[in-house]
Every structure is written in C-alpha cells, then in structure tokens.
Design an enzyme around this catalytic site. Structure first.
Site, PDB file in Angstrom:
ATOM      1  N   LYS A 119      41.539  46.340  34.451  1.00 17.00           N
ATOM      2  CA  LYS A 119      41.451  46.817  35.839  1.00 17.00           C
ATOM      3  C   LYS A 119      42.821  47.050  36.486  1.00 17.00           C
ATOM      4  CE  LYS A 119      38.033  47.748  36.573  1.00 17.00           C
ATOM      5  NZ  LYS A 119      37.472  48.959  35.893  1.00 17.00           N
ATOM      6  N   SER A 162      38.760  44.028  41.618  1.00 15.67           N
ATOM      7  CA  SER A 162      38.248  45.090  40.760  1.00 15.67           C
ATOM      8  C   SER A 162      37.534  44.509  39.528  1.00 15.67           C
ATOM      9  CB  SER A 162      39.409  45.988  40.336  1.00 15.67           C
ATOM     10  OG  SER A 162      38.931  47.101  39.624  1.00 15.67           O
ATOM     11  N   HIS A 177      44.086  45.601  25.666  1.00 13.03           N
ATOM     12  CA  HIS A 177      44.237  44.653  26.780  1.00 13.03           C
ATOM     13  C   HIS A 177      44.807  43.329  26.253  1.00 13.03           C
ATOM     14  CE1 HIS A 177      42.321  47.117  29.736  1.00 13.03           C
ATOM     15  NE2 HIS A 177      41.095  46.945  29.323  1.00 13.03           N
TER      16      HIS A 177
END
Length: 295
Positions: free
Chosen positions: A48, A138, A108
């Site tokens: 995010k 988010s 990530h």
C-alpha cells in the site's frame, strides 16, 4: 475451485521472523532460490505504498509511453508479484521464469528475505516508501477486500497489529529503514510516495536518469497522463478489476481507493494518533529517514 474457502482468510505464517501468507511460507524454498537476471528491474515496496502506480509508470517507460501496449494484460501479469504463490491461482516465480527479458519484478519482501540472486547480480532496484499513517489506513481497507489476508478486525485492532509488525510482510518501520540503509551499497533508487503525488513529472525524470533512458518531453507527458490516479482507476489493466470477487471484493473497498496523502486524518482518533506518534518516534529515532504525512 471448490476449496476456495480453504485458501482465504487464513492466519499469517512466520518466515524468519516475518509474517507472510501461509502459501508463500509453504513454498518458501521456491521463492528463496529465485534466479534474478542481470537486467531485471526490481520494484520493491511495503504494501500500500504506491506499488501499482510505480509499476504502471515503469511499464509505460519500458514501452516508450505506448499506452495501448501497456493494456496488453493486467498489471499483475505485466509486472509479476515474485513471491506471491497461491495454489491454483498464482505463482509469481513461474510467471517470471516464462517472461522475456528485460523483466519488471515486484516484491514486498523486506531486505533480509530478498532472494540473494538480486544482490549477487547487482540488479537495479526502485523502492517506494509512503508515510506510515497513510499506509496503515490503506492497508486496513485492503485487508477487508483482499481475502488472502486474515480478517482485519476493527480499525483499532488492526492499528495495534500494524504497529507491532503483525501484518503481512511484517514491520513497516524495519522495512523502510532497512531498504534505506541498503541503498548505500546497491543500485537502489529510493523514492517517496508523497514526492510522486506532489511532482510526478520530476519523479519520472529521476526514473529515466536512473534507467539511463532519454525520452522526448511529449512522451514524458503521455506517461504522466496515463499513470495519473483517475486514468488508472478507469483502466481495467491497472485497477485489479479483472481479479475474481472471491479473491478481491471491490464492493467492500475498491483496490484503487483514494490515492491521496493525509487520508489518515479521516481515520485516526486523537488518542490513536498520540499513541501512534509516540511509538513512531521511538522506532524511527535512529534513522535518517524523514517522511511527510501530508502534502
């Protein structure tokens, strides 16, 4: 697939101290032994933090601003999510193996979990960091709509987990700080989401310089237009609307929700904010990293 229920909303599993999806943990050896190529470009972010946005910009750069070429497939096929392995649904490692060079690779993973072949091959990397409060908000909405995550619980519960690093891909604090340190020794362009919001053209020019590419002004302007939030939100090859409702329920919260800086103010209570700030100062005190939590 009949056993969809068995795939989703399962608890995260610890991999070397980092909570990951159970299916990534099960296939960890496949991720760990991933073979990077010397001309791979790694796009690394904490979830995010503008991952899809920077991916779209880079695919447009790689295709010289040709927006039609960038509609050839969904963003998660054009820029595979390396470590995402979901039985019967997705395998980033396999996707990448079958891709022609030069590849754009999304991750990530925190630095300590990144497959060693990326360091060994001295791949160029782009890291995007976003302020913690907007990421937390988010991520909370994303947890609700993307069902590979465990149930998020209430906002209060989720925020506590976020602060403790008990969310997918672990601690935001460690993630941003460790990638920041790593840039001293490797070819890493470290960018900030807030700068991208404030002056996207300047960021595109930084990317071009880093990639040693020259582009005419009108191509840069085209990239700027096609990677804007409003255009991407309407673009099925960028907005994740092609993912099944079983995996991502856009009626709960759209994948591309607001794309702004400072939305945390609509979510945090005064008490939550005070507690968060105190914890933040403690965790970030030894780092030279500074963030803007609004622009």
């Amino acid at each position: 697939m009949d056993n969809m229920q068995n795939i989703f909303r399962r608890e995260l599993v610890d991999v070397q101290g980092v909570p990951l999806f159970w299916s990534i943990a099960e296939q960890w050896s496949e991720v760990e032994s991933f073979e990077a190529r010397t001309d791979d470009l790694l796009i690394s972010t904490y979830p995010k933090s503008g991952t899809t946005w920077i991916s779209e910009i880079l695919d447009l750069i790689y295709n010289n601003g040709d927006a039609e070429k960038c509609k050839r497939d969904a963003i998660y096929k054009r820029v595979p999510f390396m470590e995402l392995i979901i039985p019967g649904l997705s395998n980033g490692v396999e996707q990448l193996k079958n891709m022609q060079s030069p590849r754009l690779v999304k991750t990530h993973l925190p630095v300590q979990l990144l497959p060693s072949s990326f360091w060994k091959n001295d791949c160029k990397m782009i890291y995007v960091a976003r302020n913690a409060k907007d990421v937390a908000v988010s991520y909370y909405f994303f947890y609700q709509m993307a069902k590979m995550h465990p149930e998020p619980g209430t906002w209060e519960e989720f925020l506590d987990k976020f602060m403790a690093g008990e969310v997918g891909f672990g601690s935001w604090y460690d993630h941003v700080k460790n990638w920041w340190e790593k840039r001293k020794d490797y070819r890493i362009l470290y960018l900030f989401y807030e700068d991208m919001k404030e002056n996207p053209k300047c960021v595109i020019q930084k990317l071009l310089k880093f990639l040693e590419k020259d582009m005419p002004e009108e191509t840069v302007d085209k990239i700027l237009y096609h990677s804007s939030f409003d255009v991407m939100k309407q673009n099925p090859s960028a907005n994740y609307s092609t993912v099944s409702k079983e995996e991502m329920d856009h009626s709960v919260s759209p994948f591309m929700r607001k794309g702004i800086s400072g939305d945390w103010k609509n979510q945090f209570t005064v008490a939550q904010h005070e507690k968060f700030e105190e914890d933040y100062k403690r965790k970030m005190k030894d780092s030279t990293l500074t963030f803007r939590s609004e622009i």
